[in-house]
Design an enzyme around this catalytic site. Structure first.
Site, PDB file in Angstrom:
ATOM      1  N   SER A 168      34.753  33.768  40.105  1.00  0.00           N
ATOM      2  CA  SER A 168      35.769  34.458  40.756  1.00  0.00           C
ATOM      3  C   SER A 168      35.808  34.538  42.340  1.00  0.00           C
ATOM      4  O   SER A 168      34.708  34.436  42.788  1.00  0.00           O
ATOM      5  CB  SER A 168      35.825  35.961  39.980  1.00  0.00           C
ATOM      6  N   LYS A 169      36.775  34.860  42.892  1.00  0.00           N
ATOM      7  CA  LYS A 169      36.806  34.861  44.415  1.00  0.00           C
ATOM      8  C   LYS A 169      35.997  36.278  44.939  1.00  0.00           C
ATOM      9  O   LYS A 169      35.832  36.266  45.984  1.00  0.00           O
ATOM     10  CB  LYS A 169      38.323  35.124  44.733  1.00  0.00           C
ATOM     11  N   ARG A 170      35.571  37.018  43.887  1.00  0.00           N
ATOM     12  CA  ARG A 170      34.694  38.200  44.265  1.00  0.00           C
ATOM     13  C   ARG A 170      33.285  38.075  43.654  1.00  0.00           C
ATOM     14  O   ARG A 170      32.577  38.827  43.661  1.00  0.00           O
ATOM     15  CB  ARG A 170      35.502  39.376  43.702  1.00  0.00           C
TER      16      ARG A 170
END
Ligand code: GLU
Length: 514
Positions: free
Chosen positions: A277-279
């Site tokens: 995920s982008k996080r």
């Protein structure tokens, strides 16, 4: 007849498009899709096109389009046609601009006229009510389809007169694809082989929204056809929509011209547990360049700003889900182009490996000459207020580069080249420092002062000679006195570079402090 046969037997020109939606920063998964498209297009002497799919205006994010363009530029995977890269024969390349030219409307109407699409007038309340009804009836995946559409307000259920009146009154409507009830839909994916889905699992996708905007489903098909795209390559998340797309091509009579499909595997978290995920918290960036999301106020660090080289970044990405068929890892863009094929892309997800990613950068760093490194390190030193000439910085780079993964680490790996130590490695001092050692070093100072031709060789030789007089001298201690740290660059090279006056001064300071 002759013309027909020769056109049919002619292979389509290789044209691939990268078609992101400007709904945020382009994350590394998107860059990989662009990269694979680029590699394939270049390998076959074809075209690589950037199309911006901005039909969902509610998700439009300012700056995203520019970010996508800048990212592709930084990665060195530049389209030869498309938004930000010059208009080719198929301009415009932004879907909102194409919509204004009425490009999509006629295809939607064609589907209506041939009975493969219909008008649906249901309000969002009516759609909600349908969903609730189906959920109450324990329908696993409630959808608007061949069965449920019969209880809804559309041009298939309403009398013709009423439909005409609703249209004449400009009642909001969407156009939906009329998916048959129980039909096998079979299609080929270059990576996955043949895929078969029953149409009962496929919903009546909206093709044109009430604001006249096409949805992705219709728009990308129209554009792929009009832009003569040969291969539609995208992430695995689009695989479930592919059966609807096959039907649209079929009903438009365009199956023959349909691009070949390839759905790329997911990029997985380092532990293999789910989609990256982008996080992600692995410590490495998920975006090519710094990205600030103005809607959420979140900022994300970029590979560029973290000191990665674009060559290393794309080399790493190329091997996420693809391999050249042998054990090569370090590959230039030209080598990647030469070897690339979709047949060698894996079906299963590819694990992101942060350590390996850093290793790639290190390998590329090692390929640089000291001159090249110095050009990059010099401005970083200047930012810290350090003004050394390029010859000094070049030699500094030669001495510290072995340990570095990033240009940005050079200063930290060798700050002692520029600043006299304020502290001295406590462990070494505790273990090795005493009055006798101090006496020896006090006597070593004048011997160093006497060196007239100060370089690594004379330092080495005079240090050996001094030991004939003074007995064994601990080299690590000499390092600690002059650098403060217990290990680092080649000692005599380091001393030679910082110069005689500096070495003597540092030794004298240490002797007063310790
Ligand atoms: N606009 C779609 C996306 O951003 C593109 C999918 C496709 O390449 O067809 O994922």
């Amino acid at each position: 007849m002759f013309l027909y046969i020769s056109l049919r037997s002619m292979e389509k020109r290789v044209r691939l498009r990268f078609a992101p939606s400007p709904t945020g920063g382009l994350h590394m998964g998107g860059v990989r899709t662009a990269l694979f498209c680029y590699l394939y297009a270049k390998k076959h002497g074809g075209d690589f096109v950037l199309r911006i799919e901005d039909t969902d205006q509610t998700r439009y994010v300012n700056g995203a389009e520019e970010y996508i363009i800048n990212s592709l530029k930084w990665c060195g995977i530049e389209p030869n046609e498309g938004v930000g890269f010059g208009d080719g024969p198929h301009a415009p390349y932004r879907q909102s601009d194409r919509k204004n030219l009425g490009i999509y409307q006629k295809y939607a109407e064609q589907l209506i006229n041939s009975g493969h699409a219909y008008y649906a007038f249901d309000t969002s309340e009516e759609l909600d009510a349908m969903r609730k009804r189906l959920e109450a009836a324990k329908v696993a995946a409630p959808q608007y389809n061949a069965v449920t559409r019969q209880n809804m307000r559309n041009s298939l259920t309403l009398p013709e007169d009423e439909v005409k009146k609703l249209l004449a009154d400009h009642t909001p409507y969407v156009i939906r694809l009329k998916v048959p009830r129980n039909e096998e839909i079979r299609f080929h994916d270059i990576i996955r082989g043949w895929v078969t889905v029953n149409s009962s699992q496929v919903d009546d996708k909206v093709l044109l929204k009430s604001d006249g905007m096409p949805t992705y489903h219709l728009a990308h098909i129209v554009d792929d056809i009009e832009m003569q795209i040969s291969h539609a390559v995208r992430g695995e998340e689009w695989l479930p929509s592919a059966p609807s797309h096959i039907l649209i091509y079929r009903y438009l009579g365009l199956e023959e011209q349909m691009p070949k499909l390839a759905h790329l595997p997911l990029i997985l978290k380092p532990d293999g547990n789910g989609k990256l995920s982008k996080r992600d918290k692995s410590g490495l960036p998920m975006f090519p360049l710094n990205w600030y999301d103005e809607r959420t106020g979140e900022s994300y660090k970029g590979y560029r700003e973290s000191g990665f080289m674009p060559e290393a970044f794309i080399n790493m990405l190329a091997l996420l889900g693809w391999n050249p068929g042998d054990n090569r890892e370090i590959m230039s863009k030209e080598e990647l182009i030469e070897c690339f094929s979709f047949e060698r892309v894996n079906k299963s997800g590819a694990k992101f490996d942060p350590e390996k990613t850093k290793w790639f950068n290190q390998q590329y760093l090692r390929k640089k000459t000291d001159k090249e490194l110095a050009q990059e390190v010099l401005p970083l030193l200047k930012e810290k207020g350090i003004n050394k000439d390029i010859v000094f910085v070049e030699e500094f780079c030669r001495l510290v580069k072995e340990k570095a993964h990033f240009i940005t680490e050079f200063y930290d790996l060798g700050s002692y080249f520029f600043e006299a130590p304020a502290t001295y490695d406590e462990k070494v001092v505790a273990k090795k420092w005493n009055t006798e050692v101090k006496n020896t070093f006090e006597k070593l100072v004048p011997k160093f002062e006497a060196i007239t031709n100060w370089n690594a060789q004379t330092l080495h030789d005079d240090f050996q000679l001094a030991q004939n007089d003074l007995g064994k001298i601990d080299m690590q201690m000499l390092r600690v006195l002059t650098s403060g740290v217990a290990g680092g660059a080649q000692l005599f090279d380091f001393l030679a570079l910082i110069g005689k006056d500096e070495v003597i001064a540092r030794m004298k300071t240490a002797l007063t402090k310790l």
